[in-house]
Write a protein that holds these residues in place. Structure first.
Motif, PDB file in Angstrom:
ATOM      1  N   THR A 129       0.460  -1.393  -0.251  1.00  0.00           N
ATOM      2  CA  THR A 129      -0.820  -0.053   0.121  1.00  0.00           C
ATOM      3  C   THR A 129       0.282   1.439  -0.204  1.00  0.00           C
ATOM      4  O   THR A 129       1.475   1.530   0.712  1.00  0.00           O
ATOM      5  CB  THR A 129      -0.939   0.106   1.264  1.00  0.00           C
ATOM      6  N   ARG A 130       0.694   2.222  -0.217  1.00  0.00           N
ATOM      7  CA  ARG A 130       1.725   3.490  -0.976  1.00  0.00           C
ATOM      8  C   ARG A 130       0.712   4.688  -0.135  1.00  0.00           C
ATOM      9  O   ARG A 130      -0.339   5.142  -0.657  1.00  0.00           O
ATOM     10  CB  ARG A 130       1.699   3.962  -2.648  1.00  0.00           C
ATOM     11  N   VAL A 131       1.040   5.254   0.118  1.00  0.00           N
ATOM     12  CA  VAL A 131       0.164   6.833   1.077  1.00  0.00           C
ATOM     13  C   VAL A 131       1.415   7.770   1.006  1.00  0.00           C
ATOM     14  O   VAL A 131       2.177   7.794   1.055  1.00  0.00           O
ATOM     15  CB  VAL A 131      -0.326   6.367   3.053  1.00  0.00           C
ATOM     16  N   ALA A 132       0.719   9.049   0.125  1.00  0.00           N
ATOM     17  CA  ALA A 132       1.538  10.228  -0.484  1.00  0.00           C
ATOM     18  C   ALA A 132       0.694  10.690   0.741  1.00  0.00           C
ATOM     19  O   ALA A 132      -0.050  11.411   1.244  1.00  0.00           O
ATOM     20  CB  ALA A 132       1.639  10.496  -1.733  1.00  0.00           C
ATOM     21  N   ILE A 133       2.095  11.968   0.996  1.00  0.00           N
ATOM     22  CA  ILE A 133       2.009  12.529   2.621  1.00  0.00           C
ATOM     23  C   ILE A 133       1.789  13.825   1.621  1.00  0.00           C
ATOM     24  O   ILE A 133       2.784  14.905   1.590  1.00  0.00           O
ATOM     25  CB  ILE A 133       2.629  12.680   3.842  1.00  0.00           C
ATOM     26  N   ASP A 134       0.095  14.909   1.716  1.00  0.00           N
ATOM     27  CA  ASP A 134       0.547  16.760   1.166  1.00  0.00           C
ATOM     28  C   ASP A 134      -0.017  15.793  -0.270  1.00  0.00           C
ATOM     29  O   ASP A 134      -1.140  16.084  -0.930  1.00  0.00           O
ATOM     30  CB  ASP A 134       1.531  16.997   1.884  1.00  0.00           C
ATOM     31  N   LEU A 135       1.684  15.891  -0.819  1.00  0.00           N
ATOM     32  CA  LEU A 135       1.849  15.566  -2.735  1.00  0.00           C
ATOM     33  C   LEU A 135       2.459  14.271  -2.716  1.00  0.00           C
ATOM     34  O   LEU A 135       3.355  13.936  -2.076  1.00  0.00           O
ATOM     35  CB  LEU A 135       2.249  16.939  -3.138  1.00  0.00           C
ATOM     36  N   PRO A 136       2.226  13.152  -3.571  1.00  0.00           N
ATOM     37  CA  PRO A 136       2.830  12.846  -3.809  1.00  0.00           C
ATOM     38  C   PRO A 136       5.091  13.602  -4.388  1.00  0.00           C
ATOM     39  O   PRO A 136       4.474  14.241  -5.212  1.00  0.00           O
ATOM     40  CB  PRO A 136       2.658  12.104  -5.025  1.00  0.00           C
TER      41      PRO A 136
END
Ligand code: NPW
Ligand code: ADP
Length: 450
Positions: A129-136
């Motif tokens: 699973t991939r999560v970007a914080i604020d923006l990728p």
């Protein structure tokens, strides 16, 4: 955004306290998504990296297996403080449950180096699973353009404090997965766009009659089907009376549609007309040019769509004072930019310029629909179902916008309300719909706004 953060800081908050709040809010989402799996956080040098240290600290406190990959040293005081407060493990590389990308956020100033781009891709590949914080990392915040090729897609993007344009613009938004906003106390950001929300639409007044709800005249052209779709959609958009002005009676007309086949100038002289729509099915020949000029000369609230946008020239608007709405798709928008002498790549800046130069509200349609008004206002639509990418759905939208305008909505509201109804009708129609199915779903969409 920076100004809004600064006003909180001036009001007693510190960058550290905002980062703490943002990081903890983001950690809550990562915690839910992780479901007990291991988490690798990639931290960059700026405050986006600082958020990463806060997230890792919070997840560690909650008992998750966490490690940090930090290819660059912190370069801001807040990021240094966040790193100093993190007492968990670091690693060269990670593999496992969740990858949290805190390499760069809104401060990205140039493309990632090949090494950093490869690191992001590798970490994305090696986690479920991939999560970007604020923006990728690698996405430019205002334009939504990737600054590198081949960057990964994410399952979730957590915006901090406020939405950035990139969250709702192509091509960036299609790589972001689900989007969630973490509130850190930033209110409305001055001069920023606003999201189009479900409108509250009026029920007809107790003493309403068809003319008080608005007479909309739709001026047809050589291809009757498109104007007919616009008429049928308009009948579900709130106006009390829809008339088609056409050269002859089309065979496909529904019984309830009133068709006026008298000479156009004569038909347009009706003093009860509240709004006009021209474009769907207009074509581009001399007769079409004449019909467009006649409509514009009437100087009533008007929607221009399809071929009317291709035929439009700035001089044709010189004497107008009444509200005007333009509804271009990307091809028509490019032609309008050219006709109005607007050049370059900055889509939002150019939409503002087109709205200002034309004095019109511009509803720029597509997977990322934007509405720009001459006074600088910008409204941003949430993505509608991509099943809308079928011929004729734009005619439906044009009819709806014109109907809201005839019903008395301000131009920018008319566009926003119709865009919301159109998207909602698409949701309700389910997959594989035709424009006629979409029209049938409009009553249900309108009912959701009462
Ligand atoms: N402000 C606040 O109150 C809050 C902000 N918050 C968070 O802060 C984020 C914005 O932080 P930020 O401005 O520090 O930018 P960020 O995206 O971390 O990167 C900038 C750094 O990277 C560098 N750099 C840039 N591009 C590069 C490249 N291609 N390759 C290599 N280096 C590159 C650049 O260095 P330089 O360009 O000077 O060389 C600088 O050192 C925002 O997205 C949100 O997550 C939240 O915590 C809420 C409170
Ligand atoms: N991929 C997509 N996702 C969401 N909405 C889309 C997509 N493609 C097109 N639309 C919407 O469908 C409509 C198509 O309008 P338009 O291109 O003018 O079609 P037509 O002229 O055939 O009626 C617009 O409202 C646009 O915003």
């Amino acid at each position: 955004m920076r100004a809004a953060e600064q006003s909180l800081i001036d009001g007693g908050e510190t960058v550290e306290s905002l980062m703490d709040c943002a990081g903890k809010g983001a950690a809550e989402w990562v915690w839910r998504v992780a479901g007990g799996r291991s988490v690798t956080v990639l931290c960059g040098p700026g405050n986006n990296g600082g958020d990463g240290y806060v997230i890792a600290r919070e997840l560690l406190r909650r008992g998750l297996p966490v490690s940090i990959v930090a290819p660059l040293e912190p370069a801001t005081d807040a990021a240094r403080a966040a790193r100093a407060a993190y007492h968990g493990p670091f690693a060269e590389m990670g593999k496992g449950g969740v990858f949290v990308d805190c390499l760069f956020g809104s401060g990205l100033g140039r493309p990632l180096s090949d090494e950093l781009a490869a690191l992001v891709c590798r970490l994305a590949e090696d986690h479920a699973t991939r999560v970007a914080i604020d923006l990728p990392s690698g996405i430019e915040s205002d334009s939504g353009q990737p600054l590198n090729d081949g960057l990964p897609d994410y399952d979730l993007t957590i915006s901090l404090g406020a939405w950035k344009y990139a969250h709702w613009l192509m091509p960036a938004m299609q790589a972001m997965g689900e989007r969630r906003l973490v509130d850190i106390g930033i209110g409305r950001v001055a001069d920023a766009g606003t999201m189009i929300r479900r409108p509250h639409l009026p029920t007809p007044a107790r003493d309403a009659h068809k003319y008080t709800r608005g007479l909309l005249a739709i001026v047809g052209g050589a291809m009757p089907g498109a104007a007919m779709l616009a008429c049928r959609a308009a009948a579900h958009g709130g106006a009390g009376y829809i008339k088609l002005f056409a050269d002859h009676h089309p065979q496909c007309a529904p019984d309830e549609l009133v068709i006026d086949t008298s000479p156009l100038e004569h038909a347009l002289a009706d003093r009860r007309i509240a709004a006009l729509l021209v474009g769907p099915g207009l074509t581009r020949d001399d007769a079409a040019q004449h019909r467009l000029s006649a409509v514009l000369a009437r100087d009533l609230p008007t929607v221009l769509d399809a071929d009317a946008l291709v035929l439009l020239r700035p001089a044709m608007l010189a004497a107008r004072t009444a509200p005007l709405i333009l509804t271009p798709h990307s091809g028509e928008l490019a032609q309008l930019f050219s006709a109005f002498g607007i050049e370059g790549e900055d889509r939002i800046g150019h939409l503002h310029e087109l709205a200002r130069k034309s004095g019109a509200v511009v509803a720029a349609k597509g997977p990322d629909t934007l509405v720009a008004a001459p006074d600088g206002e910008l409204r941003i639509a949430r993505p509608a179902p991509s099943w809308l990418s079928t011929a004729g759905t734009g005619d439906v939208l044009a009819g709806l916008i014109a109907s809201r305008l005839a019903n008395g909505a301000a131009p920018v509201d008319a566009a926003a309300q119709a865009i919301w109804l159109h998207g909602e009708a698409a949701h309700q129609a389910g997959p594989v719909f035709t424009p006629s199915d979409l029209v049938r779903s409009l009553a249900g969409a309108y009912a959701a706004c009462l």
